[in-house]
Design an enzyme around this catalytic site. Structure first.
Site, short mmCIF file in Angstrom:
data_model
loop_
_atom_site.label_atom_id
_atom_site.label_comp_id
_atom_site.label_asym_id
_atom_site.label_seq_id
_atom_site.Cartn_x
_atom_site.Cartn_y
_atom_site.Cartn_z
N CYS A 1 68.14 43.57 -70.13
CA CYS A 1 66.77 43.51 -69.60
C CYS A 1 66.42 42.07 -69.23
O CYS A 1 66.77 41.12 -69.93
CB CYS A 1 65.78 44.05 -70.62
SG CYS A 1 64.08 44.12 -70.02
N CYS B 1 60.70 39.43 -74.11
CA CYS B 1 59.97 39.89 -75.31
C CYS B 1 60.66 39.31 -76.55
O CYS B 1 61.86 39.55 -76.77
CB CYS B 1 59.94 41.40 -75.37
SG CYS B 1 59.27 42.18 -73.87
N CYS C 1 62.87 41.53 -78.94
CA CYS C 1 63.76 42.56 -78.41
C CYS C 1 65.21 42.10 -78.25
O CYS C 1 65.49 41.17 -77.48
CB CYS C 1 63.23 43.05 -77.06
SG CYS C 1 64.20 44.44 -76.42
N CYS D 1 62.23 61.59 -76.55
CA CYS D 1 61.81 60.40 -75.81
C CYS D 1 63.03 59.66 -75.28
O CYS D 1 64.00 59.46 -76.01
CB CYS D 1 61.01 59.48 -76.72
SG CYS D 1 59.59 60.30 -77.49
N CYS E 1 59.15 62.62 -73.20
CA CYS E 1 58.51 61.31 -73.19
C CYS E 1 59.49 60.32 -72.59
O CYS E 1 60.71 60.48 -72.74
CB CYS E 1 58.12 60.89 -74.62
SG CYS E 1 57.37 59.24 -74.74
N CYS F 1 51.30 57.31 -74.61
CA CYS F 1 51.82 56.88 -75.91
C CYS F 1 51.77 55.36 -75.88
O CYS F 1 52.51 54.72 -75.12
CB CYS F 1 53.25 57.39 -76.10
SG CYS F 1 54.06 56.82 -77.62
N ARG G 1 51.77 57.17 -85.24
CA ARG G 1 53.20 57.34 -85.51
C ARG G 1 53.79 56.16 -86.26
O ARG G 1 53.61 55.00 -85.86
CB ARG G 1 53.97 57.53 -84.20
CG ARG G 1 55.48 57.63 -84.41
CD ARG G 1 56.24 57.82 -83.11
NE ARG G 1 55.85 59.07 -82.48
CZ ARG G 1 55.60 59.22 -81.19
NH1 ARG G 1 55.69 58.18 -80.39
NH2 ARG G 1 55.26 60.39 -80.70
#
Length: 337
Positions: free
Chosen positions: A77, A81, A84, A121, A152, A212, A284
């Protein structure tokens, strides 16, 4: 409903009224960060009582929705972040992998369904999908939906028209987290703005896909900033149907590795505050559950958590195995939904 000790800190008349509304499933009025900090500062037993009252009014207190998350495209990616391990710029053990084949995704979805998951998901490590990326994902969504599972996806930022395609394919939920409060966001991410995230959420809402959206706590933020994240979520015109609360999973090689660990009771307080401020949302337990003693998880369920991710991994980090979760549910008398 709040204790007089809290009243000496902040005028609680507004949040008292909102808590009363949340107990009869009436949408709450706009909450300030100070309102939510007042919840965090309640004696623990009082906070848990408030959360249980709201939870029991709006949900079955002994039922938990179960989802499984699969990384359909891992690593590489371009984002930065700080939490991550899939960011290409960080040196972690995560190896970049191409988009999974449809048949392999369907095998994983069937296994999730067999283990009791009701929602599947699919996550891809993209800044945002190009059209050529989106096409095979649309097929995955349609096929998983045909298996009788809720669908999802978390694919990053969406461009104009992409939410409509996801809706047409049968997507039930789109995950796109705010991660943290606006004032702390720049300490964690610089390659996309808070407004970028809000715009993707607006696109999802505009085509009536369920949202979500939650965040990550334990990244070094203050309690006020944790309250600020909840205020952003609770004050949306339509709060998210699903609110994942992630505990930072520290991965060597990422900038947030070595951050002071969050006190477990503070995590439970965050769950309780989320339940009270978003009475009709599923809250969640997401990343970080593997590091939690089952007693802390039990407190989270009492505090109003009523959804989990189920399976061995959350994208690239560990998660309690399904068999372990089944044993915990049996101990607590929890039913899967």
């Amino acid at each position: 409903m709040l204790e007089s000790a809290t009243q000496s800190v902040i005028d609680t008349s507004n949040i008292k009224a909102n808590l009363a509304k949340s107990c009869d499933a009436t949408p709450v009025d706009r909450l300030s960060v100070a309102d939510i900090v007042a919840l965090f500062e309640l004696p623990f037993a009082d906070l848990m009582h408030q959360a249980q009252t709201v939870h029991r009014t709006n949900f079955d207190p002994n039922a938990v929705q179960v989802s499984t998350l699969l990384s359909i495209k891992t690593g590489g990616c371009s984002e930065d972040c700080g939490y991550c391990p899939q960011a290409a710029r960080y040196h972690t053990d995560v190896e970049a992998e191409p988009l999974m084949q449809l048949d392999d995704v369907l095998v994983a979805a069937q296994a999730a369904k067999d283990n009791g998951a009701s929602r599947f998901c699919m996550g891809a490590a993209w800044r945002g999908p190009k059209q050529r990326d989106l096409e095979p994902v649309l097929k995955m969504i349609a096929e998983v939906k045909a298996m009788g599972l809720e669908t999802c996806a978390t694919l990053g930022m969406l461009k104009e028209g992409q939410a409509e395609q996801l809706k047409d394919a049968g997507l039930d939920y789109y995950n796109h987290n705010l991660d943290t409060a606006p004032e702390f966001y720049g300490d964690v991410i610089t390659t996309r703005t808070y407004q970028d995230r809000l715009e993707t959420l607006d696109r999802v809402r505009s085509v009536d896909i369920n949202v979500c959206c939650g965040g990550i706590i334990g990244m070094g933020e203050s309690r006020n900033q944790r309250a600020g994240l909840l205020a952003q979520l609770a004050n949306m015109e339509r709060p998210p149907e699903s609110v994942p609360i992630n505990l930072l999973t520290q991965v060597e090689g990422t900038p947030l590795h070595g951050t002071d660990e969050l006190d477990p009771i503070e995590f439970v307080r965050t769950i309780a505050a989320a339940r009270i401020t978003m009475p009709n949302s599923f809250v969640r337990l997401s990343a970080g559950r593997q590091s939690m003693h089952e007693g802390i998880q039990a407190l989270c369920f009492i505090a109003g958590a009523n959804s989990i991710f189920y399976g061995e991994k959350l994208l690239t980090t560990g998660n309690p195995e399904a068999a372990t979760d089944k044993k915990l549910f049996a101990k607590l008398g929890i039913n899967k939904i």
